[in-house]
Structures are given as C-alpha cells and as structure tokens.
Design a protein around this motif. Structure first.
Motif, short mmCIF file in Angstrom:
data_model
loop_
_atom_site.label_atom_id
_atom_site.label_comp_id
_atom_site.label_asym_id
_atom_site.label_seq_id
_atom_site.Cartn_x
_atom_site.Cartn_y
_atom_site.Cartn_z
N GLN A 110 0.82 -1.21 0.00
CA GLN A 110 0.00 0.00 0.00
C GLN A 110 0.85 1.25 0.00
N MET A 111 0.24 2.31 -0.49
CA MET A 111 0.89 3.62 -0.49
C MET A 111 -0.15 4.67 -0.12
N GLU A 112 0.31 5.72 0.53
CA GLU A 112 -0.55 6.85 0.84
C GLU A 112 -0.52 7.82 -0.33
N VAL A 113 -1.67 8.36 -0.65
CA VAL A 113 -1.84 9.26 -1.78
C VAL A 113 -2.33 10.60 -1.24
N ARG A 114 -1.61 11.66 -1.56
CA ARG A 114 -2.03 13.00 -1.15
C ARG A 114 -3.18 13.48 -2.04
N ALA A 115 -3.92 14.45 -1.59
CA ALA A 115 -5.05 15.01 -2.34
C ALA A 115 -4.53 15.97 -3.41
N ASP A 116 -3.85 15.43 -4.39
CA ASP A 116 -3.22 16.21 -5.45
C ASP A 116 -3.28 15.38 -6.73
N PRO A 117 -3.83 15.92 -7.82
CA PRO A 117 -3.91 15.15 -9.06
C PRO A 117 -2.56 14.62 -9.56
N ARG A 124 2.27 9.27 -9.76
CA ARG A 124 3.11 8.61 -8.76
C ARG A 124 2.53 7.24 -8.41
N ALA A 125 1.21 7.15 -8.32
CA ALA A 125 0.57 5.86 -8.03
C ALA A 125 0.81 4.86 -9.15
N ARG A 126 0.76 5.32 -10.41
CA ARG A 126 1.04 4.42 -11.53
C ARG A 126 2.48 3.93 -11.49
N ARG A 127 3.43 4.81 -11.22
CA ARG A 127 4.85 4.40 -11.14
C ARG A 127 5.06 3.42 -9.99
N TRP A 128 4.46 3.71 -8.84
CA TRP A 128 4.57 2.82 -7.68
C TRP A 128 4.02 1.44 -8.03
N ALA A 129 2.84 1.40 -8.64
CA ALA A 129 2.21 0.13 -8.99
C ALA A 129 3.05 -0.65 -9.99
N ARG A 130 3.59 0.03 -11.01
CA ARG A 130 4.44 -0.67 -11.99
C ARG A 130 5.63 -1.33 -11.30
N SER A 131 6.27 -0.61 -10.41
CA SER A 131 7.44 -1.18 -9.74
C SER A 131 7.05 -2.34 -8.84
N VAL A 171 -8.77 11.45 -5.60
CA VAL A 171 -8.14 12.76 -5.36
C VAL A 171 -8.88 13.91 -6.03
N VAL A 172 -9.48 13.66 -7.18
CA VAL A 172 -10.16 14.75 -7.90
C VAL A 172 -11.56 14.99 -7.36
N HIS A 173 -12.31 13.92 -7.13
CA HIS A 173 -13.72 14.08 -6.75
C HIS A 173 -13.94 14.26 -5.26
N THR A 174 -12.99 13.85 -4.43
CA THR A 174 -13.19 14.02 -2.99
C THR A 174 -12.32 15.12 -2.41
N GLY A 175 -11.18 15.41 -3.04
CA GLY A 175 -10.26 16.40 -2.49
C GLY A 175 -9.62 15.94 -1.18
N CYS A 176 -9.64 14.64 -0.94
CA CYS A 176 -9.10 14.07 0.30
C CYS A 176 -7.91 13.17 -0.01
N PRO A 177 -7.02 12.99 0.96
CA PRO A 177 -5.97 11.98 0.77
C PRO A 177 -6.60 10.59 0.74
N ALA A 178 -5.86 9.62 0.25
CA ALA A 178 -6.37 8.26 0.12
C ALA A 178 -5.25 7.26 0.38
N VAL A 179 -5.62 6.02 0.45
CA VAL A 179 -4.65 4.92 0.56
C VAL A 179 -4.95 3.94 -0.56
N LEU A 180 -3.93 3.65 -1.36
CA LEU A 180 -4.01 2.68 -2.44
C LEU A 180 -3.43 1.37 -1.92
N ARG A 181 -4.13 0.28 -2.17
CA ARG A 181 -3.62 -1.02 -1.74
C ARG A 181 -3.80 -2.03 -2.86
#
Length: 158
Positions: free
Chosen positions: A7-14, A19-26, A55-65
C-alpha cells in the motif's frame, strides 16, 4: 497460497495519480507480473482511474492497496499462476462514488465505466467516516482479450 499486500498513501493532489502508476508498476514487476503483460496494463489503468476519482472528486488523501496472489519464491517475488488481484482505494470522504455516462466530447465521467469494463468485479463500501472502492481482476486470463471486439461480431461482417 500467500497473498502479497502493498500500500501507499496518496495526497489530495492530481499529480499523485502519476506517482501511483509508477509505484504500482514497480510493485507489479517485483511480484513477478511483467510490466508489459496485459494484466499489468489493465491493473495500471484501473489504479489510475480509482486514484483519480479519489483525489479529484473528494479532495481528500487516500490509501491505495494492491493484493496479489502467489507463493513467495526464493527472491521474495510471487510465483506466477492463477488467482485474483485486488486493488483498493480508501479515502475519508463520505461522498459515495457516482457512476456517470459521459456524452460526446466530455473529458470526464468515464472512470467507473472503464473500471466496470476492465475489472471482473468491483464495488465499494462505507468504512468509518469514509469509504473503500475496490476492483478485482482474475489472473491467468488475458484481460484485454476481446476488449475492442464488437459485441456481435457476426453481425458486423460483410
């Protein structure tokens, strides 16, 4: 069978979508799923859509797992095989995901349609003050197979 969880933490920033795609690829490459495999491409697109929605529709941070099935090999990587790969994005917004149907040249509104078309299953549930949206792809089958074929191919022949 062991399940690898990452898992990775995602900031509320488009910008976090890239960054999430790069993290997932690795992480996929490290799990024994080649980054050029159809499964990896499908998972990256699903992750991109779910993180974008968060991140776009909620404006909140998230966690990707990501949860990947497999048995740890000698180098700690998952051995190939069948199973279900699950992607989850949790956020703290109580706002439910809303499926839209984009019209014509609209630039948004296709995310959950893509998720519905690419994932074998998807859904969401409330979790605390927020929610978790998830999707699953069954491993061992070509994810893109037939994705661009007409539904009634026989009727489209000359």
């Amino acid at each position: 069978m062991q399940v690898l969880q990452m898992q990775m933490e995602v900031r509320a920033d488009p910008a976090e979508v890239g960054r999430a795609r790069r993290w997932a690829r690795s992480r996929l490459a490290g799990s024994g799923i080649g980054v050029d495999e159809p499964l990896a491409e499908t998972l990256i697109l699903l992750i991109s859509e779910l993180v974008t929605n968060a991140v776009v529709h909620t404006g909140c941070p998230a966690v990707l797992r990501m949860l990947l099935p497999g048995v740890a090999g000698p180098a700690g990587a998952a051995a190939g095989g069948v199973g279900t790969v699950r992607v989850e994005v949790a956020d703290i917004s109580a706002r439910a995901p809303r499926r839209r149907r984009a019209q014509g040249d609209e630039t948004g509104g296709r995310g959950l349609e893509l998720v519905d078309g690419l994932a074998d299953r998807w859904g969401w549930h409330r979790e605390g003050a927020g929610k978790r949206i998830w999707c699953e792809v069954d491993r061992g089958e070509p994810c893109w197979s037939g994705a661009f074929e007409p539904q009634h191919a026989a009727t489209n022949r000359a």
